[in-house]
Design an enzyme around this catalytic site. Structure first.
Site, mmCIF file in Angstrom:
data_model
loop_
_atom_site.group_PDB
_atom_site.id
_atom_site.type_symbol
_atom_site.label_atom_id
_atom_site.label_comp_id
_atom_site.label_asym_id
_atom_site.label_seq_id
_atom_site.Cartn_x
_atom_site.Cartn_y
_atom_site.Cartn_z
ATOM 1 N NE ARG A 9 36.323 -17.213 -85.279
ATOM 2 C CZ ARG A 9 37.611 -17.125 -85.624
ATOM 3 N NH1 ARG A 9 38.157 -15.947 -85.824
ATOM 4 N NH2 ARG A 9 38.338 -18.209 -85.785
ATOM 5 C CD GLU B 226 33.702 -13.276 -90.935
ATOM 6 O OE1 GLU B 226 34.450 -14.183 -91.345
ATOM 7 O OE2 GLU B 226 33.958 -12.603 -89.933
ATOM 8 C CG HIS C 74 38.031 -13.622 -90.705
ATOM 9 N ND1 HIS C 74 36.981 -14.308 -90.154
ATOM 10 C CD2 HIS C 74 39.110 -13.939 -89.934
ATOM 11 C CE1 HIS C 74 37.400 -15.008 -89.110
ATOM 12 N NE2 HIS C 74 38.691 -14.801 -88.967
HETATM 13 P P1 NAD Z 1 43.962 -17.651 -76.608
HETATM 14 O O1 NAD Z 1 43.235 -18.905 -76.319
HETATM 15 O O2 NAD Z 1 45.448 -17.640 -76.504
HETATM 16 O O3 NAD Z 1 43.403 -16.474 -75.675
HETATM 17 C C1 NAD Z 1 42.053 -16.247 -75.468
HETATM 18 C C2 NAD Z 1 41.906 -15.595 -74.103
HETATM 19 O O4 NAD Z 1 40.537 -15.211 -73.942
HETATM 20 C C3 NAD Z 1 42.255 -16.532 -72.941
HETATM 21 O O5 NAD Z 1 43.242 -15.948 -72.111
HETATM 22 C C4 NAD Z 1 40.929 -16.695 -72.194
HETATM 23 O O6 NAD Z 1 41.107 -16.817 -70.791
HETATM 24 C C5 NAD Z 1 40.231 -15.401 -72.575
HETATM 25 N N1 NAD Z 1 38.782 -15.432 -72.344
HETATM 26 C C6 NAD Z 1 37.940 -16.489 -72.400
HETATM 27 N N2 NAD Z 1 36.679 -16.083 -72.094
HETATM 28 C C7 NAD Z 1 36.751 -14.759 -71.842
HETATM 29 C C8 NAD Z 1 35.792 -13.792 -71.465
HETATM 30 N N3 NAD Z 1 34.508 -14.106 -71.260
HETATM 31 N N4 NAD Z 1 36.204 -12.506 -71.289
HETATM 32 C C9 NAD Z 1 37.501 -12.154 -71.480
HETATM 33 N N5 NAD Z 1 38.453 -13.056 -71.820
HETATM 34 C C10 NAD Z 1 38.089 -14.324 -72.017
HETATM 35 O O7 NAD Z 1 43.506 -17.221 -78.083
HETATM 36 P P2 NAD Z 1 44.217 -16.187 -79.058
HETATM 37 O O8 NAD Z 1 45.207 -16.893 -79.894
HETATM 38 O O9 NAD Z 1 44.644 -15.010 -78.290
HETATM 39 O O10 NAD Z 1 42.971 -15.834 -80.029
HETATM 40 C C11 NAD Z 1 41.808 -15.180 -79.531
HETATM 41 C C12 NAD Z 1 40.708 -15.232 -80.581
HETATM 42 O O11 NAD Z 1 41.112 -14.457 -81.724
HETATM 43 C C13 NAD Z 1 40.462 -16.625 -81.175
HETATM 44 O O12 NAD Z 1 39.549 -17.379 -80.404
HETATM 45 C C14 NAD Z 1 39.891 -16.335 -82.553
HETATM 46 O O13 NAD Z 1 38.486 -16.313 -82.494
HETATM 47 C C15 NAD Z 1 40.418 -14.943 -82.867
HETATM 48 N N6 NAD Z 1 41.341 -14.944 -84.015
HETATM 49 C C16 NAD Z 1 41.047 -14.173 -85.092
HETATM 50 C C17 NAD Z 1 41.893 -14.150 -86.188
HETATM 51 C C18 NAD Z 1 41.610 -13.284 -87.388
HETATM 52 O O14 NAD Z 1 42.177 -13.502 -88.451
HETATM 53 N N7 NAD Z 1 40.785 -12.283 -87.269
HETATM 54 C C19 NAD Z 1 43.059 -14.939 -86.189
HETATM 55 C C20 NAD Z 1 43.342 -15.689 -85.054
HETATM 56 C C21 NAD Z 1 42.475 -15.686 -83.973
#
Ligand code: NAD
Length: 345
Positions: free
Chosen positions: A231, A260, A279
């Site tokens: 994000r 965005e 995105h």
């Molecule tokens: P997920 O919930 O499976 O994994 C997120 C991980 O981040 C977890 O393991 C959590 O413990 C960790 N985390 C939380 N706080 C943290 C911190 N302070 N420092 C380091 N790690 C931390 O989520 P995911 O499916 O892997 O997705 C991650 C992020 O990717 C989503 O929250 C979303 O914002 C983003 N995303 C972007 C797109 C895109 O099109 N660009 C698509 C999907 C997801």
């Protein structure tokens, strides 16, 4: 009969068709708060299907018929989840539909940055064949990849990076042990110091906003790259701009920005060492269909008075004014499966 509101442009036909076969469906022409409040109240909407629209506390409080907000994707930072919880509105997301797509986009970014893909392409079109001697590409094998956030996407990136013989380091406060192919670092800064590539795969929360800022950039190697497909607000964009202008890091791939769509006059667009995508990391055909299908099925489960495994705010059953919102059926179902829910928290 329950009523579902889609916001144009909405989810894929596979999801729309599924819900349209079971419920009455309505379409809002845009995601503005005023439009949505009007549509929801005029049509007694029970389920709202969202993509990137901002769902405010005011909207949730102003729409007493609303029972469920179904978010197409994993990130729910566009929704005021705590007010939804207070008000007894279930928020559903789809956590595992697009992690393969985002991980592939991440690898594409690592390769595109290392091979100067965009600059090579532009220079060849400008008839500058000699560019081949001006900026040399690099290999990614044996380089250090630092993954911040080791959930669905981070793990998949690690797997792909291992196949490229990269050395993978991770930082995630909830993960203390690595494995044969992944090393857990002691702190964020420790990882940034050794990284040739840093990639962000954590959620946006109050605690992660501007987590990568001036201080963090100062610890990164000059020849290193940053990839943000998480994000935009997790990176302090002003600090990033300064860092890139001063060539304090080699380059960045940004799939997400702090605003965005962005302001076209944003000075970041003047820089050569940034590759932008709008995105779309998670938006492949396959992922969107998968996501739309899962979301519509889970929304239908909740509208049918059952508990979905994809409810983000499970506290909705214990701390909200849920009974005041006429969800007795859902509450009864929750009580009957509450042990399972609590175990999966
Ligand atoms: P997920 O919930 O499976 O994994 C997120 C991980 O981040 C977890 O393991 C959590 O413990 C960790 N985390 C939380 N706080 C943290 C911190 N302070 N420092 C380091 N790690 C931390 O989520 P995911 O499916 O892997 O997705 C991650 C992020 O990717 C989503 O929250 C979303 O914002 C983003 N995303 C972007 C797109 C895109 O099109 N660009 C698509 C999907 C997801």
């Amino acid at each position: 009969m329950k009523n579902v509101l889609f916001i144009e442009p909405t989810i894929r036909p596979i999801g729309v068709d599924y819900l349209s076969n079971k419920f009455s469906t309505f379409y809002a022409s845009n995601g503005k708060e005023k439009t949505l409040i009007k549509m929801i109240n005029e049509n007694e909407i029970h389920a709202l299907i969202t993509r990137t629209e901002t769902i405010t506390a005011n909207l949730i409080r102003s729409c007493p018929s609303l029972e469920v907000i179904g978010q197409h994707g994993v990130g729910v930072n566009n929704i005021d989840v705590s007010v939804a919880t207070e008000e007894g509105v279930c928020v559903i997301n789809v956590p595992d539909a697009n992690f393969v797509s985002v991980a592939e986009h991440t690898m594409m970014s690592i390769l595109a940055l290392s091979k100067n893909l965009v600059r090579n392409h532009k220079e060849v079109k400008k008839n500058n064949w000699d560019f081949r001697d001006q900026v040399l590409p690099s290999e990614i094998a044996d380089k250090n990849l630092f993954i911040i956030g080791f959930g669905n996407i981070g793990r998949r990136v690690a797997k792909l990076a291992n196949a490229f013989n990269m050395k993978v380091f991770i930082y995630d406060p909830y993960i203390t042990a690595g494995g044969d192919e992944v090393t857990v670092v002691d702190s964020l800064i420790a990882g940034l110091k050794i990284a040739d590539y840093t990639t962000l795969h954590l959620p946006l929360m109050k605690s992660t906003e501007k987590m990568i800022s001036e201080e963090e950039f100062n610890h990164m190697k000059e020849e290193s790259y940053l990839i943000n497909v998480s994000r935009g607000q997790i990176v302090d964009q002003k600090a990033l701009l300064y860092t890139l202008q001063q060539n304090k890091i080699a380059g960045v791939q940004l799939d997400v920005l702090d605003k965005e769509p962005p302001d076209p006059n944003d000075p970041i667009f003047k820089l050569e060492n940034v590759i932008f995508t709008p995105h779309i990391a998670g938006d492949t055909k396959e992922a969107k269909d998968r996501c739309s299908k899962i979301l519509s099925e889970e929304v239908a489960i909740v509208l049918g008075g059952k508990v979905s495994k994809n409810i983000v705010n499970k506290e909705v059953f214990t701390t909200s004014k849920i009974l005041g919102r006429g969800k007795n059926e859902l509450r009864r179902h929750y009580d009957s499966v509450s042990n399972t829910i609590n175990e999966s928290k």
